[in-house]
Design a protein around this motif. Structure first.
Motif, mmCIF file in Angstrom:
data_model
loop_
_atom_site.group_PDB
_atom_site.id
_atom_site.type_symbol
_atom_site.label_atom_id
_atom_site.label_comp_id
_atom_site.label_asym_id
_atom_site.label_seq_id
_atom_site.Cartn_x
_atom_site.Cartn_y
_atom_site.Cartn_z
ATOM 1 N N ASP A 54 32.542 -53.274 -7.430
ATOM 2 C CA ASP A 54 31.465 -53.096 -6.456
ATOM 3 C C ASP A 54 31.893 -52.169 -5.330
ATOM 4 O O ASP A 54 33.008 -52.251 -4.829
ATOM 5 N N ILE A 55 30.999 -51.290 -4.940
ATOM 6 C CA ILE A 55 31.269 -50.294 -3.909
ATOM 7 C C ILE A 55 30.393 -50.563 -2.701
ATOM 8 O O ILE A 55 29.217 -50.906 -2.831
ATOM 9 N N ILE A 56 30.965 -50.421 -1.519
ATOM 10 C CA ILE A 56 30.190 -50.570 -0.289
ATOM 11 C C ILE A 56 29.362 -49.313 -0.082
ATOM 12 O O ILE A 56 29.887 -48.197 -0.135
ATOM 13 N N GLU A 57 28.068 -49.485 0.163
ATOM 14 C CA GLU A 57 27.198 -48.331 0.409
ATOM 15 C C GLU A 57 27.318 -47.891 1.859
ATOM 16 O O GLU A 57 27.227 -48.710 2.783
ATOM 17 N N ALA A 58 27.520 -46.593 2.060
ATOM 18 C CA ALA A 58 27.657 -46.057 3.412
ATOM 19 C C ALA A 58 26.293 -45.852 4.048
ATOM 20 O O ALA A 58 25.300 -45.584 3.368
ATOM 21 N N ASP A 59 26.237 -45.984 5.361
ATOM 22 C CA ASP A 59 25.029 -45.696 6.122
ATOM 23 C C ASP A 59 24.796 -44.189 6.097
ATOM 24 O O ASP A 59 25.679 -43.409 6.465
ATOM 25 N N SER A 60 23.608 -43.785 5.663
ATOM 26 C CA SER A 60 23.315 -42.351 5.557
ATOM 27 C C SER A 60 23.059 -41.713 6.909
ATOM 28 O O SER A 60 23.047 -40.489 7.031
ATOM 29 N N GLU A 61 22.854 -42.557 7.939
ATOM 30 C CA GLU A 61 22.623 -42.041 9.283
ATOM 31 C C GLU A 61 23.570 -42.721 10.266
ATOM 32 O O GLU A 61 23.165 -43.521 11.097
ATOM 33 N N PRO A 62 24.880 -42.438 10.161
ATOM 34 C CA PRO A 62 25.843 -43.078 11.066
ATOM 35 C C PRO A 62 25.590 -42.653 12.493
ATOM 36 O O PRO A 62 25.186 -41.530 12.762
ATOM 37 N N LEU A 88 37.522 -54.655 4.172
ATOM 38 C CA LEU A 88 37.133 -54.681 5.579
ATOM 39 C C LEU A 88 36.994 -53.246 6.077
ATOM 40 O O LEU A 88 37.998 -52.531 6.202
ATOM 41 N N PRO A 89 35.776 -52.776 6.365
ATOM 42 C CA PRO A 89 35.589 -51.399 6.841
ATOM 43 C C PRO A 89 36.363 -51.123 8.123
ATOM 44 O O PRO A 89 36.490 -51.998 8.997
ATOM 45 N N VAL A 90 36.874 -49.917 8.251
ATOM 46 C CA VAL A 90 37.620 -49.517 9.448
ATOM 47 C C VAL A 90 36.694 -49.419 10.662
ATOM 48 O O VAL A 90 37.096 -49.719 11.785
ATOM 49 N N ASN A 91 35.454 -48.991 10.441
ATOM 50 C CA ASN A 91 34.484 -48.918 11.537
ATOM 51 C C ASN A 91 33.092 -49.219 10.976
ATOM 52 O O ASN A 91 32.962 -49.719 9.858
ATOM 53 N N GLY A 92 32.046 -48.901 11.745
ATOM 54 C CA GLY A 92 30.691 -49.289 11.361
ATOM 55 C C GLY A 92 29.998 -48.363 10.387
ATOM 56 O O GLY A 92 28.775 -48.222 10.455
ATOM 57 N N TRP A 93 30.720 -47.764 9.434
ATOM 58 C CA TRP A 93 30.113 -46.820 8.499
ATOM 59 C C TRP A 93 29.235 -47.442 7.412
ATOM 60 O O TRP A 93 28.366 -46.763 6.860
ATOM 61 N N PRO A 94 29.389 -48.723 7.030
ATOM 62 C CA PRO A 94 28.555 -49.247 5.945
ATOM 63 C C PRO A 94 27.075 -49.341 6.326
ATOM 64 O O PRO A 94 26.715 -49.478 7.495
ATOM 65 N N LYS A 95 26.218 -49.295 5.318
ATOM 66 C CA LYS A 95 24.781 -49.460 5.520
ATOM 67 C C LYS A 95 24.422 -50.919 5.724
ATOM 68 O O LYS A 95 23.555 -51.246 6.550
#
Length: 350
Positions: free
Chosen positions: A23-31, A263-270
C-alpha cells in the motif's frame, strides 16, 4: 467506516486486519504551508550531582554515566519527547502496547524518558507494579502509587530484580542508546518470567520514499547518512529497528511478531489523519534536529557548533519541503519467552 490510519501501515505479519505491505500513501496534490501544527522515587541514592547536568554547546545532558546517551535532557527535548509519544500513540491508533498482556504483575520500561508511558500503563493495570528506568531524573514527582522511577543503566548486567521476574518489558525509541542492543534483548530474556513478553517500538533512521520525489541530493537524507557515520564512529548504532525481529529470535523468543508503520516526515499526504501526523512529525523533527546533531557530530566527527548549525539550515528546509514525499518506518516487534519445557522455536512466526 474503517479508520484511515491503517493505510499508513506497512505490515509484515499475516494478520488480515492489517493493510498489505504494498500500500502506498497518496500525496496531497495541492500541498500548502501548514502553520497550524501546534518527589522522585528511586532504588538508588540520587545525589545532587545527578541533577548537576553536563552542559555542552548550549544544551544539557545527563550526569549519571556521562556520555552513554548523546541526546539532551533539557526542557526543550523533554517537550519534544512528549510530542513524540503522542505521535506514536496516534500512529498506533491509541495502543500503548501490542503484546497480548493478561493481568501483568510486574512491568519494566527501559529508557522511560519523561515517564509518560509507565503512567499511562499504571491506569490500565492498577494492580501491576511498573518500573521505569532512565539515566536522567526528568520524570514527574507525582505519579500513581504503582509506578516508580529508577536511575539506572540498562546496559549493565544486573537489572534491579531477580531474573525471571517481569511479565512484560518495554522499550521505545532507543536507537543510538546502546553499543549493542542485542545485549538488551538477551538481558530481557533473562529477566522475563517464562511466558513473559518483550516489546520494542523504534524508528528506522533511514528516510524512505515510494514515488521518486526524493533525490540523492535531498538534504535530510544526507543528514541521516552523516549522523549515521558519526554514530558508528562513537559506537552507538542508529539502524537497529529492522534488525529487532532477528535479534529476538536469536535470543530465544517465540511467537515473534513484527509490524511496520509509515510515518510521513511532514504534511504531504492527502489523507487528513496522515497529514496531521505528518505535521506533528515535522514539528518534532524541527524541534529536535539540533538535539539529534550537536553531540553526535561534535563528538563523532569533530564538527564545531557553528559548522553544525550551518549544515542544519538546508536540513530544516528539506524537512518542511512538501514536494518530497518522504517518510520514516516505525517498527513494532514483540515476542514471548517460552514456558518451562517448551521447545524454543516452536512458537508461531507471523
Amino acid at each position: 467506516m474503517s479508520s484511515p490510519v491503517p493505510a499508513a501501515v506497512e505490515a509484515v505479519t499475516s494478520k488480515p486486519s492489517l493493510v498489505k505491505a504494498e500500500d502506498i500513501i497518496e500525496a496531497d496534490s495541492e500541498p500548502s504551508e501548514d502553520n497550524d501544527a501546534g518527589s522522585l522515587r528511586t532504588t538508588k541514592s540520587v545525589s545532587q550531582s545527578i541533577f548537576d547536568y553536563v552542559k555542552e554547546n548550549g544544551r544539557s545532558y545527563h550526569r549519571y554515566r556521562d556520555g552513554s546517551y548523546l541526546f539532551p535532557n533539557d526542557e526543550i527535548e523533554n517537550d519534544r519527547l512528549d510530542l513524540q509519544y503522542e505521535i506514536l500513540k496516534m500512529l498506533f491508533e491509541g495502543r500503548a502496547y501490542f503484546a497480548p498482556l493478561s493481568n501483568p504483575k510486574k512491568i519494566l520500561d527501559i529508557g522511560t524518558g519523561t515517564g509518560v508511558w509507565p503512567i499511562e500503563m499504571a491506569y490500565q493495570f492498577p494492580d501491576c507494579e511498573i518500573t521505569g528506568t532512565d539515566l536522567s531524573p526528568i520524570q514527574p514527582q507525582w505519579v500513581p502509587d504503582n509506578v516508580r522511577f529508577v536511575i539506572d543503566d540498562a546496559s549493565e548486567e544486573d537489572w534491579l530484580i531477580a531474573p525471571s521476574s517481569y511479565d512484560y518489558i518495554h522499550t521505545r525509541v532507543l536507537l543510538g542508546c546502546f553499543t549493542d542492543f542485542r545485549h538488551i534483548v538477551a538481558n530481557a530474556f533473562r529477566y522475563l518470567r517464562p511466558g513473559g513478553w518483550l516489546e520494542s517500538q523504534d524508528y528506522m533512521h533511514t528516510v524512505y520514499c515510494d514515488d521518486g520525489t526524493m533525490s540523492e541530493a535531498y538534504p535530510f537524507q544526507r543528514w541521516t547518512r552523516t549522523q549515521d557515520e558519526a554514530a558508528m564512529t562513537i559506537g552507538r548504532p542508529l539502524r537497529i529497528a529492522n534488525k529487532l525481529r532477528k535479534w529476538y529470535e536469536d535470543a530465544g523468543f517465540v511467537d515473534v511478531h513484527e509490524v511496520v508503520y509509515k510515518l510521513p516526515v511532514n504534511g504531504w499526504p492527502k489523507d487528513s489523519k496522515l497529514k496531521m501526523l505528518g505535521r506533528f512529525s515535522e514539528e518534532s523533527l524541527l524541534d529536535g534536529i539540533q538535539a539529534f546533531s550537536l553531540a553526535w557530530l561534535h563528538r563523532g566527527l569533530g564538527w564545531s557548533k557553528e559548522q553544525i548549525e550551518v549544515h542544519l539550515v538546508d536540513v530544516r528546509k528539506a524537512i518542511s519541503d512538501r514536494s518530497v514525499h518522504a517518510y520514516h518506518k516505525i517498527y513494532v516487534v514483540w515476542g514471548r519467552k517460552p514456558e518451562a519445557g517448551e521447545v524454543r522455536g516452536a512458537g508461531s512466526r507471523s
